[in-house]
Structures are given as structure tokens and as C-alpha cells.
Design an enzyme around this catalytic site. Structure first.
Site, PDB file in Angstrom:
ATOM      1  N   LYS A  68       9.358   3.569  10.775  1.00 11.80           N
ATOM      2  CA  LYS A  68       7.897   3.455  10.739  1.00 11.80           C
ATOM      3  C   LYS A  68       7.489   2.445   9.674  1.00 11.80           C
ATOM      4  CE  LYS A  68       4.263   4.996   8.933  1.00 11.80           C
ATOM      5  NZ  LYS A  68       3.561   3.725   9.097  1.00 11.80           N
TER       6      LYS A  68
ATOM      7  N   GLU B 214      12.024   6.910  -2.647  1.00 12.26           N
ATOM      8  CA  GLU B 214      11.888   5.766  -3.562  1.00 12.26           C
ATOM      9  C   GLU B 214      10.400   5.563  -3.783  1.00 12.26           C
ATOM     10  OE1 GLU B 214      14.364   4.518  -4.988  1.00 12.26           O
ATOM     11  OE2 GLU B 214      16.059   5.055  -3.731  1.00 12.26           O
TER      12      GLU B 214
ATOM     13  N   CYS C 207       7.782  -2.454  -6.651  1.00  8.88           N
ATOM     14  CA  CYS C 207       7.911  -1.126  -7.261  1.00  8.88           C
ATOM     15  C   CYS C 207       8.507  -1.268  -8.646  1.00  8.88           C
ATOM     16  CB  CYS C 207       8.798  -0.255  -6.394  1.00  8.88           C
ATOM     17  SG  CYS C 207      10.355  -1.027  -5.994  1.00  8.88           S
TER      18      CYS C 207
ATOM     19  N   GLU D 223       0.317   2.963 -12.306  1.00  9.94           N
ATOM     20  CA  GLU D 223       0.791   1.817 -11.523  1.00  9.94           C
ATOM     21  C   GLU D 223      -0.426   1.093 -10.938  1.00  9.94           C
ATOM     22  OE1 GLU D 223       2.731   2.572  -7.703  1.00  9.94           O
ATOM     23  OE2 GLU D 223       4.310   1.162  -8.283  1.00  9.94           O
TER      24      GLU D 223
HETATM   25  P1  NAD Z   1       2.223   3.982   0.865  1.00 11.56           P
HETATM   26  O1  NAD Z   1       2.827   5.187   0.232  1.00 11.56           O
HETATM   27  O2  NAD Z   1       0.782   3.929   1.037  1.00 11.56           O
HETATM   28  O3  NAD Z   1       2.874   3.741   2.312  1.00 11.56           O
HETATM   29  C1  NAD Z   1       4.269   3.682   2.520  1.00 11.56           C
HETATM   30  C2  NAD Z   1       4.567   4.040   3.958  1.00 11.56           C
HETATM   31  O4  NAD Z   1       4.195   5.402   4.159  1.00 11.56           O
HETATM   32  C3  NAD Z   1       3.768   3.229   4.989  1.00 11.56           C
HETATM   33  O5  NAD Z   1       4.570   3.009   6.119  1.00 11.56           O
HETATM   34  C4  NAD Z   1       2.624   4.167   5.325  1.00 11.56           C
HETATM   35  O6  NAD Z   1       2.085   3.950   6.606  1.00 11.56           O
HETATM   36  C5  NAD Z   1       3.330   5.513   5.266  1.00 11.56           C
HETATM   37  N1  NAD Z   1       2.435   6.652   5.067  1.00 11.56           N
HETATM   38  C6  NAD Z   1       1.180   6.673   4.562  1.00 11.56           C
HETATM   39  N2  NAD Z   1       0.694   7.949   4.574  1.00 11.56           N
HETATM   40  C7  NAD Z   1       1.675   8.723   5.089  1.00 11.56           C
HETATM   41  C8  NAD Z   1       1.808  10.109   5.341  1.00 11.56           C
HETATM   42  N3  NAD Z   1       0.825  10.965   5.076  1.00 11.56           N
HETATM   43  N4  NAD Z   1       2.980  10.549   5.860  1.00 11.56           N
HETATM   44  C9  NAD Z   1       4.004   9.704   6.119  1.00 11.56           C
HETATM   45  N5  NAD Z   1       3.936   8.376   5.912  1.00 11.56           N
HETATM   46  C10 NAD Z   1       2.795   7.894   5.397  1.00 11.56           C
HETATM   47  O7  NAD Z   1       2.806   2.754   0.000  1.00 11.56           O
HETATM   48  P2  NAD Z   1       2.447   1.218   0.154  1.00 11.56           P
HETATM   49  O8  NAD Z   1       1.037   1.044  -0.327  1.00 11.56           O
HETATM   50  O9  NAD Z   1       2.840   0.747   1.520  1.00 11.56           O
HETATM   51  O10 NAD Z   1       3.475   0.566  -0.886  1.00 11.56           O
HETATM   52  C11 NAD Z   1       3.233   0.523  -2.239  1.00 11.56           C
HETATM   53  C12 NAD Z   1       3.905   1.672  -2.970  1.00 11.56           C
HETATM   54  O11 NAD Z   1       5.270   1.724  -2.630  1.00 11.56           O
HETATM   55  C13 NAD Z   1       3.863   1.511  -4.475  1.00 11.56           C
HETATM   56  O12 NAD Z   1       3.570   2.740  -5.090  1.00 11.56           O
HETATM   57  C14 NAD Z   1       5.268   1.072  -4.816  1.00 11.56           C
HETATM   58  O13 NAD Z   1       5.675   1.345  -6.125  1.00 11.56           O
HETATM   59  C15 NAD Z   1       6.060   1.814  -3.802  1.00 11.56           C
HETATM   60  N6  NAD Z   1       7.370   1.177  -3.579  1.00 11.56           N
HETATM   61  C16 NAD Z   1       8.490   1.783  -4.107  1.00 11.56           C
HETATM   62  C17 NAD Z   1       9.723   1.170  -3.954  1.00 11.56           C
HETATM   63  C18 NAD Z   1      10.972   1.815  -4.518  1.00 11.56           C
HETATM   64  O14 NAD Z   1      12.063   1.428  -4.124  1.00 11.56           O
HETATM   65  N7  NAD Z   1      10.869   2.781  -5.418  1.00 11.56           N
HETATM   66  C19 NAD Z   1       9.836  -0.050  -3.279  1.00 11.56           C
HETATM   67  C20 NAD Z   1       8.673  -0.627  -2.757  1.00 11.56           C
HETATM   68  C21 NAD Z   1       7.446   0.001  -2.927  1.00 11.56           C
END
Ligand code: NAD
Length: 497
Positions: A177, A252, A286, A387
Site C-alpha cells: 500500500k 519504522e 525520517c 518532528e
Molecule cells: P503517514 O504515517 O501519514 O503514512 C504512511 C503510510 O501509512 C501511507 O501509505 C498512508 O496512506 C498510510 N496510512 C495512513 N493512515 C493509515 C491508517 N490509519 N492505517 C494504515 N495505514 C495508514 O506518513 P507519511 O506522512 O507518508 O510519511 C512521513 C512519516 O514517515 C514521518 O513521520 C517520517 O519520520 C516517517 N518515516 C519513517 C521512516 C523510518 O524508516 N523510520 C522512513 C520514512 C518515513
């Protein structure tokens, strides 16, 4: 550009609801995607379940699996130019970054796990010899089953590739997804994987809003593992959903990483590395080292140099090879960053560099923002703790090594950190004291397929990459055969009959 649809059971499935995909460099509509409804999301899970339970994939010889993964890697490289362009158009990442980092690194990940899967999946054998019993055990590594891979928008192709390469190499089937903001290259990856010989149903890509798909996928009893990369609040929801049917999870999550510049740092190296550690990918990493901590003896010079160089970073559209910093992913993300800057001003923090969107015709309707540095003296400040996920770093001085470590550890997150020092032994000692899953010394952001990556504290749990990351996508079985001779083990003869 074509309209994009979900990919379920080997076919592109056009859902009813349409959603626009925006080009962040100009704010214009790039293309549209058709979102899957709940029924189609369930079909994707069923397709992955059937492909695992009845399909050939888990039963293929390891050599066969390896050959397909190598083919996927080759196909990525053959299509690298188009993939880099598509990723840059969709995410706003500078084309130099997608061309030289994201796309070739993804191909390398498929190759690495193809080359190593036989070694990593070797069955361990253990002989037991106690005073009362002898036994031999074998410990096979099995695939987990159906894996749900949920990826964010900041590295859509690369993070999808990390998860997919590991999951497929371990013999699992997949429901992938992507974020609805950046779904395009994940669908191209699905296409290339099938051209490479992946059997039908093994990889399904679902286009859906997170909230809509999340609960359906993460509570479904047919899903065995969830590998999630994204924000902390969404991570918490997923942990709740998955508790319903008790699933293996790799989480993550976010970060607020510290960058420690010690008294004896190589000044030029530390300044350049610091710029990359926070401003690469517009700070939407991240691992972004958004808390810069500098020894007081260097502080003023370091601040001055950072400010000068941050102002020279070339901001521009993603497809221009001269661009060093592209736009943020969306208007909403830029608003979030602007709100943080306003709050910083209201709290009386000093903005040393940047702090607003760049002005000029060339920036048109794009979601650009200047590289921003803000001086922070109080560790309680939101800017030191939360963040922001944009090109914004706090700058703070310290007077001793102990204080530097204490400041670095003063965070709910524990994803990564870095230390700049000419004394490597000292660097390693400090790295040992920092509560973060990855600590770089005299560099920042070096990732290798060979090495595990994953956070501590609220940055999540589990690893990606390396043998440790790969093994997360397997389950370990223990098969024990009694070998006792000349004695009657109690577990067999407890009743003495
Ligand atoms: P997000 O959490 O908003 O979304 C991530 C994914 O989860 C997307 O595909 C989104 O559609 C999905 N999602 C959203 N709501 C959901 C739900 N209720 N149930 C299941 N899936 C759902 O994150 P983002 O805005 O896409 O990315 C930024 C964040 O990701 C930042 O906090 C960043 O630090 C983190 N990140 C972490 C890493 C790591 O390896 N630790 C790497 C990249 C990004």
C-alpha cells in the site's frame, strides 16, 4: 500520462473513486488514480492468501526465487531513467537524487537479497546432549505468509523496494500500500516484477487512503505480517488494529535525530555533512538530523558557515539537473512547516536562515520552502522535541561531551544520530551512549543493504535490511527428534507405564 489503478491478482483494477495526483514542483495535476473500495482491498488480501497457500511462489526452489529477484533488479536498471523521472515528477525530489540514489539503490537491494537468500535461509542444526536426554533439532526459516507493506511518500520507490525485496526473497506474498500522494512508481514496480516472472497474485498493489485501507488490511486474519514505515500517530493505530488478530510487526516510525559536532571535528566535513543530514530530500527524511548540537568553541563560526551555505542551496523544479532542493511533497506539508515557523517566532526563537517560501516567478505554484535554521537554547522547546518533517533544523551549543550526549538523548525518538570528531575512539564511545538505532561517525545517511536499520524508543521496533532485517520476514521453527539411548526421559515416561 496514463491513469493509474490498483493491481490485484495480476490485473489492473479500475476502482470507482478518482483522486488527482499533484506535481509538487508546479502544483498542477500530474495524473489521476482510481482508489480501491473495501471489497477490492479485501480481494487483494485474498489474492495474496491464495498465492501463498495454493500458488507456486513459496514452493519455488531458492534458485528459482533468486533468478526472479535478479531479473527484477535488472528490469529496474533497464527502466531507471523513466522511473527516476516519474519519481521526481511525483515527489518533487531532485532528478539528480532519484537518478543516482533512489532508483539504482533499489535495484541493488533486489540483487543483494537475491544473492544472499540461500545463505540467510540455511537451516541451523543443533545437537543436545544433557545428563538425562539427547536430541537433535533443526531450525528451519519459513516465510511468514501474507505480508502487508505500508509505505510513506518520502522515499516511495526505495522503501517499497526494500520491503518487497526482503519479503519476496523470504517466500512471502504481498499486499503493498503506497501513499496516495505518491503511488506511481510502486505500480511500475509491480509491472516490472510480473514481467520478471513473478507469479500471479504474489504482489498486489492497493491504491487507497490510509485510513480506509489501514483497518481492513491490518485487522484481516489472512494477513500475517505488517511492515509499516510512516508517522508515529499512524503507527500507533496500526499497532491497535493488528492486535485484533495478533500479527508480526515491523514498525519504522518518526525521528528527531541529533547531529553532534565535537570540539575536534573536521570543520569543513562537519559543515557539509550537516547540510546534507538535514536538507537532503527537502528535510523530509525520517533520519533528518534536525537537532544540530555544536561545541561552544566552534559554535559561532559553525553557525555562520551553515547560514552562508544554506543560503546557497539551489532550490528549483525536480526535473532540472541543477536543482539541489526541490519542493515539499504537498501544500499541506508546506503549511505544516509554515505553522511550525510561526510558532517558533511566537516563542521568540531566532530564525538564523530561511524561514519562508522562496519568492520568484520560477517557483510558480510549487510547494517550495527555504532551508531553515533556528537557534534553540531550551531543550523543552517544541522545535527541539517534535518532528517537523521539512527543511528545518534547530541549532544548540553544548559545553561538554556529557552534555552533548544528554541533549542527544533528550528525545522521545531514537532513530539515528551522528558524531563529527577526528578521534574515532571517542566517536565510538559516544555512539555507544546515544540511544538511537543507527549512529554515524563522520558521515550521515550511509545506508547499506548489508546493515540493519531501525529505531529505538518511539521510532519503532524491528529492523529493515541486513540479515537481521531479512529474518524479520521469516518465522523460525524448531523441530526436535529424541535421540536418547539407554535411558527413559521423564517427558516420555512420566507415568511410568
Ligand atoms: P503517514 O504515517 O501519514 O503514512 C504512511 C503510510 O501509512 C501511507 O501509505 C498512508 O496512506 C498510510 N496510512 C495512513 N493512515 C493509515 C491508517 N490509519 N492505517 C494504515 N495505514 C495508514 O506518513 P507519511 O506522512 O507518508 O510519511 C512521513 C512519516 O514517515 C514521518 O513521520 C517520517 O519520520 C516517517 N518515516 C519513517 C521512516 C523510518 O524508516 N523510520 C522512513 C520514512 C518515513
Amino acid at each position: 500520462m496514463d491513469e493509474y489503478t490498483s493491481f490485484i491478482n495480476g490485473e489492473f483494477k479500475k476502482g470507482k473513486q478518482k483522486r488527482e495526483v499533484i506535481n509538487p514542483s508546479d502544483g498542477e495535476v500530474l495524473t489521476s488514480v482510481f482508489l480501491a473500495c473495501q471489497k477490492e482491498i479485501k480481494e487483494a488480501v485474498v489474492s495474496a492468501r491464495q498465492a501463498f497457500d495454493q500458488g507456486p511462489w513459496p514452493g519455488f526452489s531458492l534458485a528459482h526465487r533468486k533468478a526472479i529477484l535478479l531479473k527484477i533488479s535488472e528490469k529496474i536498471l533497464e527502466n531507471a531513467k523513466e522511473l527516476a523521472q516519474l519519481e521526481s515528477l511525483n515527489t518533487g525530489k531532485p532528478i539528480k537524487e532519484t537518478t543516482f540514489m533512489d532508483i539504482p539503490s533499489a535495484a541493488e537491494t533486489f540483487k543483494y537479497f537475491a544473492d544472499n537468500l540461500e545463505e540467510f535461509l540455511k537451516t541451523e542444526k543443533v545437537n543436545i546432549n544433557t545428563q538425562t536426554a539427547q536430541a537433535k533439532a533443526i531450525l528451519p526459516r519459513e516465510p511468514r505468509g501474507v505480508t502487508s507493506l505500508i509505505v510513506p511518500w518520502n522515499y516511495p520507490f526505495l522503501i517499497a523496494s526494500w520491503k518487497l525485496a526482503q519479503s519476496l526473497a523470504a517466500g512471502n506474498t504481498v499486499v503493498l500500500k503506497p501513499s496516495v500522494l505518491t503511488p506511481l512508481t510502486a505500480l511500475e514496480l509491480a509491472k516490472l516484477s510480473y514481467e520478471a516472472g513473478l507469479p500471479k497474485g504474489v504482489l498486489n498493489v492497493v491504491l487507497a487512503e490510509g485510513q480506509a485501507a489501514g483497518e481492513v488490511i491490518c485487522t484481516d486474519q489472512d494477513v500475517d505480517l505488517i511492515s509499516f514505515t510512516g508517522s508515529n500517530p499512524v503507527g500507533k493505530k496500526i499497532i491497535q488494529y493488528s492486535s485484533e488478530n495478533v500479527k508480526k510487526m515491523i514498525m519504522e516510525l518518526g525521528g528527531k535525530s541529533a547531529n553532534l559536532v565535537l570540539e575536534d571535528a573536521d570543520f569543513d566535513l562537519a559543515v557539509n555533512g550537516t547540510l546534507c543530514s538535514i536538507f537532503l530530500n527537502q528535510g523530509q527524511m525520517c533520519t533528518a538530523a534536525s537537532r544540530i548540537l555544536v561545541h561552544q568553541s566552534l559554535y559561532d563560526n559553525f553557525k555562520q558557515k551553515l547560514k552562508e551555505l544554506a543560503g546557497k542551496i539551489k532550490i528549483g523544479k525536480a526535473l532540472d539537473f541543477q536543482t539541489q532542493m526541490g519542493p515539499l511533497i504537498s501544500e499541506a506539508q508546506r503549511n505544516k512547516v509554515e505553522t511550525a515557523i510561526k510558532r517558533a517566532s511566537q516563542e521568540g526563537l531566532e530564525i538564523i536562515a530561511g524561514g519562508r517560501a522562496p519568492e520568484g516567478k520560477e517557483f510558480g505554484g510549487g510547494f517550495f520552502f527555504q532551508p531553515t535554521l533556528i537557534e534553540v537554547t531550551e531543550r523543552e522547546s517544541f522545535l527541539f522535541q517534535e518532528e517537523i518533517f521539512g527543511p528545518v533544523a534547530s541549532l544548540t551549543s553544548f559545553s561538554s561531551q556529557a552534555e552533548a550526549v544528554e541533549l542527544a538523548n533528550d528525545s522521545q525518538f531514537g532513530l539515528a544520530a551522528c558524531v563529527w570528531t577526528k578521534d574515532k575512539e571517542k566517536g565510538e564511545k559516544i555512539a555507544g551512549e546515544i540511544s538511537a538505532g543507527t549512529v554515524w561517525i563522520n558521515t550521515y545517511g550511509m545506508f547499506f543493504n548489508q546493515l540493519p536499520f531501525g529505531g529505538f524508543k518511539k521510532s519503532g521496533f524491528g529492523k529493515e535490511l541486513g540479515k537481521a532485517g531479512f529474518l524479520e520476514y521469516t518465522r523460525l521453527k524448531n523441530i526436535i527428534t529424541d535421540q536418547t539411548q539407554g535411558a527413559k526421559p521423564l517427558v516420555n515416561y512420566w507415568y511410568g507405564f
